[in-house]
Design a protein around this motif. Structure first.
Motif, short mmCIF file in Angstrom:
data_model
loop_
_atom_site.label_atom_id
_atom_site.label_comp_id
_atom_site.label_asym_id
_atom_site.label_seq_id
_atom_site.Cartn_x
_atom_site.Cartn_y
_atom_site.Cartn_z
N GLU A 80 -1.39 -3.11 -9.48
CA GLU A 80 -0.95 -1.83 -8.92
C GLU A 80 -1.49 -0.67 -9.75
OE1 GLU A 80 2.82 0.25 -6.78
OE2 GLU A 80 3.12 -1.66 -7.79
N TYR A 113 -5.42 -0.41 -9.38
CA TYR A 113 -5.90 0.05 -8.08
C TYR A 113 -5.07 1.22 -7.54
CZ TYR A 113 -8.69 -4.16 -8.35
OH TYR A 113 -9.58 -5.12 -8.75
N ALA A 114 -4.42 1.93 -8.44
CA ALA A 114 -3.57 3.06 -8.02
C ALA A 114 -4.37 4.10 -7.23
CB ALA A 114 -2.92 3.70 -9.25
N ASN A 149 -7.04 3.60 -5.44
CA ASN A 149 -7.35 3.00 -4.16
C ASN A 149 -6.17 3.11 -3.20
OD1 ASN A 149 -9.63 1.59 -3.02
ND2 ASN A 149 -8.24 -0.13 -2.72
N LYS A 150 -4.99 2.84 -3.76
CA LYS A 150 -3.76 2.91 -2.98
C LYS A 150 -3.53 4.35 -2.50
CE LYS A 150 1.10 1.52 -3.33
NZ LYS A 150 2.17 1.08 -4.23
N SER A 197 -6.04 5.23 0.23
CA SER A 197 -5.70 4.57 1.49
C SER A 197 -4.53 5.26 2.17
CB SER A 197 -5.33 3.10 1.22
OG SER A 197 -6.49 2.37 0.86
N GLU A 198 -3.52 5.59 1.37
CA GLU A 198 -2.33 6.21 1.95
C GLU A 198 -2.62 7.64 2.43
OE1 GLU A 198 0.73 5.26 -0.96
OE2 GLU A 198 0.82 3.19 -0.21
N TRP A 206 -2.66 -0.87 4.22
CA TRP A 206 -2.85 -2.07 3.38
C TRP A 206 -1.76 -3.11 3.58
CZ3 TRP A 206 0.88 -3.20 -0.25
CH2 TRP A 206 1.69 -2.15 -0.69
N GLU A 207 -0.53 -2.66 3.86
CA GLU A 207 0.59 -3.59 4.04
C GLU A 207 0.37 -4.54 5.22
OE1 GLU A 207 2.64 0.35 2.73
OE2 GLU A 207 0.87 -0.25 3.90
N ASP A 255 -1.88 -6.54 -1.42
CA ASP A 255 -2.26 -6.25 -2.80
C ASP A 255 -3.04 -7.41 -3.41
OD1 ASP A 255 -0.27 -8.11 -3.00
OD2 ASP A 255 1.07 -6.89 -4.22
N TYR A 297 -4.66 -2.91 -1.92
CA TYR A 297 -4.14 -1.62 -1.40
C TYR A 297 -5.18 -0.84 -0.60
CZ TYR A 297 -0.66 -2.63 -4.98
OH TYR A 297 0.28 -3.24 -5.76
N THR A 298 -5.94 -1.55 0.22
CA THR A 298 -7.00 -0.89 0.99
C THR A 298 -6.64 -0.75 2.46
OG1 THR A 298 -8.74 -1.63 -0.51
CG2 THR A 298 -9.42 -1.10 1.72
#
Length: 162
Positions: free
Chosen positions: A31, A34-35, A37-38, A41-42, A131-132, A137, A148-149
């Motif tokens: 997490e 890749y923060a 990236n997350k 994505s969000e 990503w979910e 993850d 998280y993409t």
């Protein structure tokens, strides 16, 4: 004396404990690593949700109808034939069907399973998958898809295979 109260944790229990600690540590590391990236994505999904013609299903899945077919809608029990193209939010192509591919609705990422049940045969949609509902993850060194993409897929539902 004093040694009597000392209990050694059974080996299996110690290993389980170690595994759960490792998994917690590992998830936290992923997490953190890749923060960015997350966040990207969000931010992408939030911006997409506001765009004209983009529909949200409530699960987090977003889609845009490119064309609508006249056929039936598949169910979870079905196998379908599709053409597709998958890109990252920066436009990097990571997957593309060279010829129509047959898939089981239950055998693909959640975003696809949900979208395909909403599509009629002959339709072409652009899916924006958080990503979910994608690969989550998961870290996979073989893949360009990082944890998280958010993913973009253009999916054409060609037929339901009987």
């Amino acid at each position: 004396g004093a040694m009597k109260d000392f209990s050694v944790m059974p080996m299996e229990k110690a290993e389980l404990y170690e595994d759960s600690l490792y998994n917690v540590y590992s998830a936290a590391r992923v997490e953190k690593q890749y923060a960015a990236n997350k966040a990207e994505s969000e931010a992408f999904m939030a911006a997409k949700a506001k765009e004209e013609g983009v529909v949200s299903t409530g699960s987090g899945l977003l889609y845009k109808v490119i064309s609508t077919g006249k056929g039936p809608k598949p169910t979870m029990a079905d196998r379908v034939k599709v053409n597709y193209k998958g890109t990252l939010v920066d436009g990097t192509l990571f997957d593309k069907s060279s010829e129509p591919m047959v898939i089981r609705l239950g055998g693909v990422i959640e975003g696809w399973t949900e979208a395909l049940q909403l599509m009629t045969v002959g339709s072409k949609w652009e899916l924006y998958i958080p990503w979910e509902l994608g690969y989550g993850d998961q870290e996979n060194s073989q893949s360009v898809i990082k944890p998280y993409t958010a993913l973009i897929f253009e999916v054409e539902l060609l037929s339901i295979e009987k």
